[in-house]
Design a protein around this motif. Structure first.
Motif, PDB file in Angstrom:
ATOM      1  N   ARG A  55      -8.945   8.920  -1.677  1.00 22.77           N
ATOM      2  CA  ARG A  55      -9.180  10.064  -2.386  1.00 22.77           C
ATOM      3  C   ARG A  55      -8.700  11.354  -2.115  1.00 22.77           C
ATOM      4  NH1 ARG A  55     -14.111   9.512   1.076  1.00 22.77           N
ATOM      5  NH2 ARG A  55     -14.501   7.349   1.229  1.00 22.77           N
ATOM      6  N   ALA A  56      -8.011  11.806  -1.614  1.00 20.42           N
ATOM      7  CA  ALA A  56      -7.288  13.229  -1.362  1.00 20.42           C
ATOM      8  C   ALA A  56      -6.039  12.987  -2.277  1.00 20.42           C
ATOM      9  CB  ALA A  56      -6.751  13.346   0.031  1.00 20.42           C
ATOM     10  N   ARG A  57      -5.578  11.478  -2.291  1.00 16.80           N
ATOM     11  CA  ARG A  57      -4.254  11.294  -3.079  1.00 16.80           C
ATOM     12  C   ARG A  57      -4.542  11.328  -4.539  1.00 16.80           C
ATOM     13  NH1 ARG A  57       0.093  13.515  -2.632  1.00 16.80           N
ATOM     14  NH2 ARG A  57      -1.417  14.245  -1.077  1.00 16.80           N
ATOM     15  N   ALA A  58      -5.836  10.904  -4.253  1.00 11.24           N
ATOM     16  CA  ALA A  58      -6.499  10.542  -5.981  1.00 11.24           C
ATOM     17  C   ALA A  58      -6.620  12.037  -6.964  1.00 11.24           C
ATOM     18  CB  ALA A  58      -8.501   9.580  -6.382  1.00 11.24           C
ATOM     19  N   TYR A  59      -7.073  13.068  -6.263  1.00  9.21           N
ATOM     20  CA  TYR A  59      -7.297  14.266  -6.125  1.00  9.21           C
ATOM     21  C   TYR A  59      -6.477  15.093  -6.969  1.00  9.21           C
ATOM     22  CZ  TYR A  59      -8.878  19.051  -6.632  1.00  9.21           C
ATOM     23  OH  TYR A  59      -9.107  20.542  -7.049  1.00  9.21           O
TER      24      TYR A  59
ATOM     25  N   SER B  57       3.277  10.344  -4.443  1.00 12.84           N
ATOM     26  CA  SER B  57       3.749   9.090  -4.796  1.00 12.84           C
ATOM     27  C   SER B  57       3.084   8.129  -5.138  1.00 12.84           C
ATOM     28  CB  SER B  57       4.695   8.005  -2.924  1.00 12.84           C
ATOM     29  OG  SER B  57       5.090   7.081  -3.165  1.00 12.84           O
ATOM     30  N   LEU B  58       3.709   6.939  -6.139  1.00 11.87           N
ATOM     31  CA  LEU B  58       3.234   6.211  -6.862  1.00 11.87           C
ATOM     32  C   LEU B  58       3.517   5.094  -6.987  1.00 11.87           C
ATOM     33  CD1 LEU B  58       0.666   8.785  -9.147  1.00 11.87           C
ATOM     34  CD2 LEU B  58      -0.344   7.582  -7.616  1.00 11.87           C
ATOM     35  N   PRO B  59       3.446   3.972  -5.943  1.00  8.84           N
ATOM     36  CA  PRO B  59       4.513   2.948  -6.133  1.00  8.84           C
ATOM     37  C   PRO B  59       4.209   2.298  -7.230  1.00  8.84           C
ATOM     38  CG  PRO B  59       3.079   3.088  -4.360  1.00  8.84           C
ATOM     39  CD  PRO B  59       2.484   3.979  -5.079  1.00  8.84           C
ATOM     40  N   PHE B  60       5.211   1.669  -7.612  1.00  4.98           N
ATOM     41  CA  PHE B  60       4.737   0.530  -9.557  1.00  4.98           C
ATOM     42  C   PHE B  60       4.162  -1.095  -8.308  1.00  4.98           C
ATOM     43  CE2 PHE B  60       9.186   2.534 -10.852  1.00  4.98           C
ATOM     44  CZ  PHE B  60       8.493   3.000 -11.405  1.00  4.98           C
ATOM     45  N   ALA B  61       4.566  -1.601  -7.043  1.00  4.69           N
ATOM     46  CA  ALA B  61       3.881  -1.947  -7.078  1.00  4.69           C
ATOM     47  C   ALA B  61       2.376  -2.188  -7.144  1.00  4.69           C
ATOM     48  CB  ALA B  61       4.460  -2.513  -5.549  1.00  4.69           C
ATOM     49  N   LYS B  62       1.780  -1.192  -7.092  1.00  3.48           N
ATOM     50  CA  LYS B  62       0.517  -0.782  -7.389  1.00  3.48           C
ATOM     51  C   LYS B  62      -0.091  -0.820  -8.589  1.00  3.48           C
ATOM     52  CE  LYS B  62      -0.375  -0.908  -3.059  1.00  3.48           C
ATOM     53  NZ  LYS B  62      -1.756  -1.289  -2.744  1.00  3.48           N
ATOM     54  N   VAL B  63       1.087  -1.232  -9.738  1.00  2.00           N
ATOM     55  CA  VAL B  63       0.375  -0.889 -11.253  1.00  2.00           C
ATOM     56  C   VAL B  63      -0.519  -2.119 -11.305  1.00  2.00           C
ATOM     57  CG1 VAL B  63       1.084  -0.782 -14.010  1.00  2.00           C
ATOM     58  CG2 VAL B  63       2.267   0.634 -11.262  1.00  2.00           C
ATOM     59  N   GLN B  64      -1.591  -1.649 -11.821  1.00  2.00           N
ATOM     60  CA  GLN B  64      -2.202  -3.338 -12.076  1.00  2.00           C
ATOM     61  C   GLN B  64      -1.979  -3.240 -13.657  1.00  2.00           C
ATOM     62  OE1 GLN B  64      -5.977  -2.778 -10.583  1.00  2.00           O
ATOM     63  NE2 GLN B  64      -6.001  -3.881  -9.439  1.00  2.00           N
ATOM     64  N   ALA B  65      -1.814  -2.330 -14.953  1.00  2.00           N
ATOM     65  CA  ALA B  65      -2.219  -2.625 -16.268  1.00  2.00           C
ATOM     66  C   ALA B  65      -0.854  -1.221 -16.723  1.00  2.00           C
ATOM     67  CB  ALA B  65      -2.841  -2.430 -16.658  1.00  2.00           C
TER      68      ALA B  65
ATOM     69  N   LEU C  63       2.173   7.903 -21.772  1.00  2.00           N
ATOM     70  CA  LEU C  63       2.473   7.065 -20.305  1.00  2.00           C
ATOM     71  C   LEU C  63       0.981   6.835 -20.444  1.00  2.00           C
ATOM     72  CD1 LEU C  63       3.853   4.292 -19.088  1.00  2.00           C
ATOM     73  CD2 LEU C  63       4.938   6.119 -17.391  1.00  2.00           C
ATOM     74  N   GLU C  64       0.218   5.443 -19.901  1.00  2.00           N
ATOM     75  CA  GLU C  64      -1.243   5.322 -19.299  1.00  2.00           C
ATOM     76  C   GLU C  64      -0.530   4.026 -18.256  1.00  2.00           C
ATOM     77  OE1 GLU C  64      -4.486   7.266 -21.699  1.00  2.00           O
ATOM     78  OE2 GLU C  64      -3.990   5.008 -22.042  1.00  2.00           O
ATOM     79  N   LEU C  65      -0.192   4.686 -17.114  1.00  2.00           N
ATOM     80  CA  LEU C  65      -0.603   3.734 -15.838  1.00  2.00           C
ATOM     81  C   LEU C  65      -2.026   3.194 -14.922  1.00  2.00           C
ATOM     82  CD1 LEU C  65       2.109   5.765 -14.610  1.00  2.00           C
ATOM     83  CD2 LEU C  65       2.137   2.777 -15.048  1.00  2.00           C
ATOM     84  N   TRP C  66      -2.545   2.305 -14.526  1.00  2.00           N
ATOM     85  CA  TRP C  66      -3.623   2.123 -14.122  1.00  2.00           C
ATOM     86  C   TRP C  66      -3.081   0.868 -12.653  1.00  2.00           C
ATOM     87  CZ3 TRP C  66      -3.135   2.118 -18.851  1.00  2.00           C
ATOM     88  CH2 TRP C  66      -4.363   2.194 -19.992  1.00  2.00           C
ATOM     89  N   PHE C  67      -3.548   2.050 -11.794  1.00  2.00           N
ATOM     90  CA  PHE C  67      -3.204   1.403 -10.234  1.00  2.00           C
ATOM     91  C   PHE C  67      -4.424   1.506  -9.482  1.00  2.00           C
ATOM     92  CE2 PHE C  67       0.194   4.861 -11.268  1.00  2.00           C
ATOM     93  CZ  PHE C  67       1.280   4.454 -10.160  1.00  2.00           C
ATOM     94  N   SER C  68      -4.304   0.079  -8.772  1.00  2.00           N
ATOM     95  CA  SER C  68      -5.248  -0.469  -8.042  1.00  2.00           C
ATOM     96  C   SER C  68      -5.798   0.337  -6.683  1.00  2.00           C
ATOM     97  CB  SER C  68      -4.000  -1.473  -7.283  1.00  2.00           C
ATOM     98  OG  SER C  68      -5.212  -2.320  -5.947  1.00  2.00           O
ATOM     99  N   GLY C  69      -7.002   0.883  -6.499  1.00  2.00           N
ATOM    100  CA  GLY C  69      -7.553   1.995  -6.060  1.00  2.00           C
ATOM    101  C   GLY C  69      -7.591   2.865  -5.805  1.00  2.00           C
ATOM    102  N   LEU C  70      -6.838   2.647  -7.120  1.00  2.00           N
ATOM    103  CA  LEU C  70      -6.957   4.854  -7.641  1.00  2.00           C
ATOM    104  C   LEU C  70      -7.378   5.296  -8.917  1.00  2.00           C
ATOM    105  CD1 LEU C  70      -5.669   7.953  -6.555  1.00  2.00           C
ATOM    106  CD2 LEU C  70      -3.043   7.045  -7.749  1.00  2.00           C
TER     107      LEU C  70
END
Length: 137
Positions: free
Chosen positions: A6-10, A82-90, A105-112
């Motif tokens: 949650r802190a990272r998402a903010y 830090s946003l790892p590419f391994a967590k990119v869903q779309a 560029l829009e990135l959708w991260f799992s859990g974020l």
């Protein structure tokens, strides 16, 4: 969702702004900002692309996206996300056009959730799309 995520998402929202971007990123040489990011890199990780706004910047490595939010009057305080590419869903790439000279560029991260970055027209957005595709497909 853990409190750490949650802190990272903010922190990510501070850079990406879910509404229209407040600033646009322009390409810069990764060497120019490498000193700030180099201590965060792991073995085998290389900086490939770097983009800067007035104070903040974003670095694309061969493993992740690192967003740096420069804070305070002196700019010495920095938030590194830090946003790892391994967590990119779309992801979505929008190229610059004739009248709209900016790319997105829009990135959708799992859990974020979604991270949106806006680039000035000279950014090679297709190369960024290829980089991300090569890690998440």
């Amino acid at each position: 969702m853990s409190s750490g995520w949650r802190a990272r998402a903010y922190a990510v929202r501070m850079i990406d702004f879910s509404k229209a971007s407040v600033f646009k990123l322009s390409p810069c040489d990764p060497k120019d900002i490498g000193g700030s990011v180099a201590p965060l890199l792991v073995n085998g990780e290389d900086m490939l692309y770097a983009f800067k706004s007035v104070r903040d910047f974003v670095v694309f490595t061969n493993k992740r996206l690192i967003a740096v939010n420069v804070q305070g009057m002196t700019g010495k305080k920095r938030d590194f996300t830090s946003l790892p590419f391994a967590k990119v869903q779309a992801f979505s790439v929008e190229t610059a056009g004739t009248f709209d000279l900016d790319a997105e560029l829009e990135l959708w991260f799992s859990g974020l959730g979604k991270v949106r970055l806006e680039f000035r027209g000279k950014a090679d957005i297709r190369a960024l799309g290829h980089l991300i595709a090569s890690h998440c497909l």
